[in-house]
Design a protein around this motif. Structure first.
Motif, PDB file in Angstrom:
ATOM      1  N   GLN A 169       0.823  -1.208   0.000  1.00 41.34           N
ATOM      2  CA  GLN A 169       0.000   0.000   0.000  1.00 41.34           C
ATOM      3  C   GLN A 169       0.856   1.255   0.000  1.00 41.34           C
ATOM      4  O   GLN A 169       0.571   2.222  -0.715  1.00 41.34           O
ATOM      5  CB  GLN A 169      -0.933   0.014   1.220  1.00 41.34           C
ATOM      6  CG  GLN A 169      -1.862   1.213   1.260  1.00 41.34           C
ATOM      7  CD  GLN A 169      -2.624   1.340   2.571  1.00 41.34           C
ATOM      8  OE1 GLN A 169      -2.476   2.313   3.303  1.00 41.34           O
ATOM      9  NE2 GLN A 169      -3.479   0.359   2.869  1.00 41.34           N
ATOM     10  N   VAL A 217     -14.650 -10.955   4.107  1.00 40.35           N
ATOM     11  CA  VAL A 217     -13.239 -11.123   3.770  1.00 40.35           C
ATOM     12  C   VAL A 217     -12.598 -12.252   4.573  1.00 40.35           C
ATOM     13  O   VAL A 217     -11.527 -12.732   4.230  1.00 40.35           O
ATOM     14  CB  VAL A 217     -12.482  -9.790   3.991  1.00 40.35           C
ATOM     15  CG1 VAL A 217     -11.012  -9.897   3.613  1.00 40.35           C
ATOM     16  CG2 VAL A 217     -13.130  -8.682   3.176  1.00 40.35           C
ATOM     17  N   ASP A 252      -8.947  -2.717   8.813  1.00 39.71           N
ATOM     18  CA  ASP A 252      -7.794  -2.263   8.046  1.00 39.71           C
ATOM     19  C   ASP A 252      -8.007  -0.797   7.701  1.00 39.71           C
ATOM     20  O   ASP A 252      -9.051  -0.222   8.010  1.00 39.71           O
ATOM     21  CB  ASP A 252      -7.551  -3.114   6.790  1.00 39.71           C
ATOM     22  CG  ASP A 252      -8.680  -3.005   5.772  1.00 39.71           C
ATOM     23  OD1 ASP A 252      -9.723  -2.367   6.067  1.00 39.71           O
ATOM     24  OD2 ASP A 252      -8.542  -3.564   4.672  1.00 39.71           O
ATOM     25  N   VAL A 262     -16.771   0.907  -2.457  1.00 40.22           N
ATOM     26  CA  VAL A 262     -15.604   0.036  -2.364  1.00 40.22           C
ATOM     27  C   VAL A 262     -15.453  -0.677  -3.703  1.00 40.22           C
ATOM     28  O   VAL A 262     -16.431  -0.976  -4.389  1.00 40.22           O
ATOM     29  CB  VAL A 262     -15.730  -0.970  -1.199  1.00 40.22           C
ATOM     30  CG1 VAL A 262     -15.651  -0.255   0.129  1.00 40.22           C
ATOM     31  CG2 VAL A 262     -17.012  -1.784  -1.295  1.00 40.22           C
ATOM     32  N   SER A 307     -12.607  -3.491  -5.879  1.00 39.11           N
ATOM     33  CA  SER A 307     -11.441  -4.359  -5.744  1.00 39.11           C
ATOM     34  C   SER A 307     -10.739  -4.503  -7.073  1.00 39.11           C
ATOM     35  O   SER A 307     -11.363  -4.839  -8.077  1.00 39.11           O
ATOM     36  CB  SER A 307     -11.846  -5.738  -5.219  1.00 39.11           C
ATOM     37  OG  SER A 307     -10.706  -6.542  -5.027  1.00 39.11           O
ATOM     38  N   TRP A 333     -13.213 -10.178  -6.315  1.00 39.24           N
ATOM     39  CA  TRP A 333     -13.190  -9.889  -4.876  1.00 39.24           C
ATOM     40  C   TRP A 333     -12.618 -11.070  -4.087  1.00 39.24           C
ATOM     41  O   TRP A 333     -12.964 -11.267  -2.914  1.00 39.24           O
ATOM     42  CB  TRP A 333     -14.583  -9.557  -4.348  1.00 39.24           C
ATOM     43  CG  TRP A 333     -14.994  -8.131  -4.527  1.00 39.24           C
ATOM     44  CD1 TRP A 333     -15.714  -7.609  -5.573  1.00 39.24           C
ATOM     45  CD2 TRP A 333     -14.743  -7.023  -3.651  1.00 39.24           C
ATOM     46  NE1 TRP A 333     -15.919  -6.260  -5.397  1.00 39.24           N
ATOM     47  CE2 TRP A 333     -15.345  -5.879  -4.225  1.00 39.24           C
ATOM     48  CE3 TRP A 333     -14.080  -6.898  -2.435  1.00 39.24           C
ATOM     49  CZ2 TRP A 333     -15.280  -4.625  -3.625  1.00 39.24           C
ATOM     50  CZ3 TRP A 333     -14.025  -5.656  -1.825  1.00 39.24           C
ATOM     51  CH2 TRP A 333     -14.624  -4.533  -2.424  1.00 39.24           C
ATOM     52  N   VAL A 393     -10.343 -11.671  -2.148  1.00 45.59           N
ATOM     53  CA  VAL A 393      -9.303 -11.036  -1.338  1.00 45.59           C
ATOM     54  C   VAL A 393      -9.135 -11.713   0.017  1.00 45.59           C
ATOM     55  O   VAL A 393     -10.116 -12.104   0.650  1.00 45.59           O
ATOM     56  CB  VAL A 393      -9.601  -9.541  -1.123  1.00 45.59           C
ATOM     57  CG1 VAL A 393      -9.459  -8.777  -2.420  1.00 45.59           C
ATOM     58  CG2 VAL A 393     -10.979  -9.317  -0.516  1.00 45.59           C
ATOM     59  N   ASP A 448      -4.355  -8.797   0.550  1.00 44.38           N
ATOM     60  CA  ASP A 448      -4.770  -8.280  -0.756  1.00 44.38           C
ATOM     61  C   ASP A 448      -5.567  -6.990  -0.620  1.00 44.38           C
ATOM     62  O   ASP A 448      -5.297  -6.006  -1.317  1.00 44.38           O
ATOM     63  CB  ASP A 448      -5.620  -9.323  -1.491  1.00 44.38           C
ATOM     64  CG  ASP A 448      -4.894 -10.629  -1.725  1.00 44.38           C
ATOM     65  OD1 ASP A 448      -3.796 -10.596  -2.306  1.00 44.38           O
ATOM     66  OD2 ASP A 448      -5.428 -11.672  -1.317  1.00 44.38           O
ATOM     67  N   THR A 449      -6.545  -6.969   0.277  1.00 47.52           N
ATOM     68  CA  THR A 449      -7.371  -5.770   0.408  1.00 47.52           C
ATOM     69  C   THR A 449      -6.588  -4.624   1.042  1.00 47.52           C
ATOM     70  O   THR A 449      -6.749  -3.461   0.667  1.00 47.52           O
ATOM     71  CB  THR A 449      -8.665  -6.051   1.191  1.00 47.52           C
ATOM     72  OG1 THR A 449      -9.494  -4.885   1.171  1.00 47.52           O
ATOM     73  CG2 THR A 449      -8.413  -6.454   2.620  1.00 47.52           C
ATOM     74  N   ASP A 485      -4.533  -2.991  -1.563  1.00 44.17           N
ATOM     75  CA  ASP A 485      -5.381  -2.304  -2.532  1.00 44.17           C
ATOM     76  C   ASP A 485      -6.109  -1.122  -1.895  1.00 44.17           C
ATOM     77  O   ASP A 485      -7.297  -0.897  -2.121  1.00 44.17           O
ATOM     78  CB  ASP A 485      -6.370  -3.323  -3.107  1.00 44.17           C
ATOM     79  CG  ASP A 485      -7.132  -2.802  -4.315  1.00 44.17           C
ATOM     80  OD1 ASP A 485      -6.684  -1.818  -4.932  1.00 44.17           O
ATOM     81  OD2 ASP A 485      -8.188  -3.386  -4.630  1.00 44.17           O
ATOM     82  N   ALA A 513      -7.213  -0.694   1.028  1.00 48.58           N
ATOM     83  CA  ALA A 513      -8.369  -1.161   1.793  1.00 48.58           C
ATOM     84  C   ALA A 513      -9.618  -1.195   0.916  1.00 48.58           C
ATOM     85  O   ALA A 513     -10.731  -0.940   1.373  1.00 48.58           O
ATOM     86  CB  ALA A 513      -8.594  -0.304   3.034  1.00 48.58           C
ATOM     87  N   SER A 514      -9.412  -1.514  -0.365  1.00 48.06           N
ATOM     88  CA  SER A 514     -10.496  -1.641  -1.354  1.00 48.06           C
ATOM     89  C   SER A 514     -11.292  -0.354  -1.534  1.00 48.06           C
ATOM     90  O   SER A 514     -12.463  -0.375  -1.904  1.00 48.06           O
ATOM     91  CB  SER A 514     -11.441  -2.795  -0.996  1.00 48.06           C
ATOM     92  OG  SER A 514     -10.751  -4.026  -0.971  1.00 48.06           O
TER      93      SER A 514
END
Length: 262
Positions: A41, A71, A77, A139, A141, A146, A148, A152-153, A156, A158-159
């Motif tokens: 990130q 998730v 997050d 949101v 992705s 999705w 995730v 992953d999220t 990204d 936090a989507s």
């Protein structure tokens, strides 16, 4: 610079610009965790800021049980809110700017004074907040379907896709944010409800949590920052022509109109 984190950030950057999803990083390396996600990130944010974007706040995600279940995690997050992703109240938001967008209604705070952890209490967070506003987050992705996991999220952003907030700022005096009720309609039909307590038990506690987590990296929450405190319900898919309206007790309504091409 972590070369692996940098290359993964570049893959996300390209996915955002081309609106073409990529496979989850955790497919290749299931051991990736939260720290790995934030390393990616950080590299991604640097790329976006180099393009001229700027950070105007932060979002905290996965603060409600439905979103954590989606998730498969038990921890919130966070990610930055970028100026380029903020839309005005009632403004048409083009669907083609996203890959697989979903919408969430949430309470958003406007910071009135600087807040830096560690050690920030809920009482201190409350005193630093200038007021609350009705908000909705889109949101999205950049990860295929999705699929995730937490790393992953987090990587990204936090989507985060976009957001809109009401222009009405309500001071917190005599306002118990835990008890703020919300109804969400799509094209006039009620589709979900929620309350402030869904966000870590109290949206103000989300601000304290964020300040303390960011404080470990030397980052502070600044006056004027928007703090998105997390969905009060499960995220809802968006389609062209939808009109979403979230009505919050005491805060009032906020509307998102979904358009076609940008």
């Amino acid at each position: 610079m972590n070369a692996t984190a940098a290359s993964r950030a570049r893959a996300l950057y390209d996915a955002r610009s081309k609106r073409m999803p990529i496979l989850p990083f955790t497919d290749d390396d299931p051991t990736l965790g939260m720290a790995d996600g934030y390393a990616i990130q950080q590299e991604l944010v640097a790329l976006l800021l180099a393009d001229g974007d700027r950070i105007i706040g932060h979002k905290v995600g996965l603060t409600s049980e439905p979103m954590q279940q989606m998730v498969g995690v038990d921890s919130p997050d966070y990610g930055p809110v970028l100026a380029s992703t903020v839309y005005g109240e009632g403004e048409v938001i083009p669907l083609d700017r996203f890959i697989a967008p979903r919408i969430e209604a949430e309470i958003v705070f406007v910071l009135g004074s600087r807040l830096q952890g560690p050690g920030v209490t809920v009482t201190q967070a409350r005193s630093a907040i200038a007021g609350a506003v009705a908000g909705m987050e889109i949101v999205d992705s950049r990860i295929t379907d999705w699929r995730v996991r937490l790393a992953d999220t987090v990587a990204d952003l936090a989507s985060n896709g976009a957001m809109t907030v009401s222009s009405r700022i309500v001071p917190l005096a005599d306002l118990d944010t835990r008890l703020i009720g919300m109804t969400l309609t799509r094209n006039g039909e009620l589709i979900d409800t929620g309350a402030g307590a869904a966000a870590l038990g109290d949206p103000v506690a989300v601000v304290a949590w964020l300040a303390n987590v960011l404080g470990t990296t030397g980052t502070s929450l600044e006056p004027g920052h928007l703090i998105m405190t997390g969905a009060l319900h499960a995220a809802i898919p968006m389609t062209r022509g939808d009109v979403f309206r979230a009505e919050f007790d005491r805060l009032g309504p906020v509307t998102v109109r979904v358009g076609g091409e940008s």
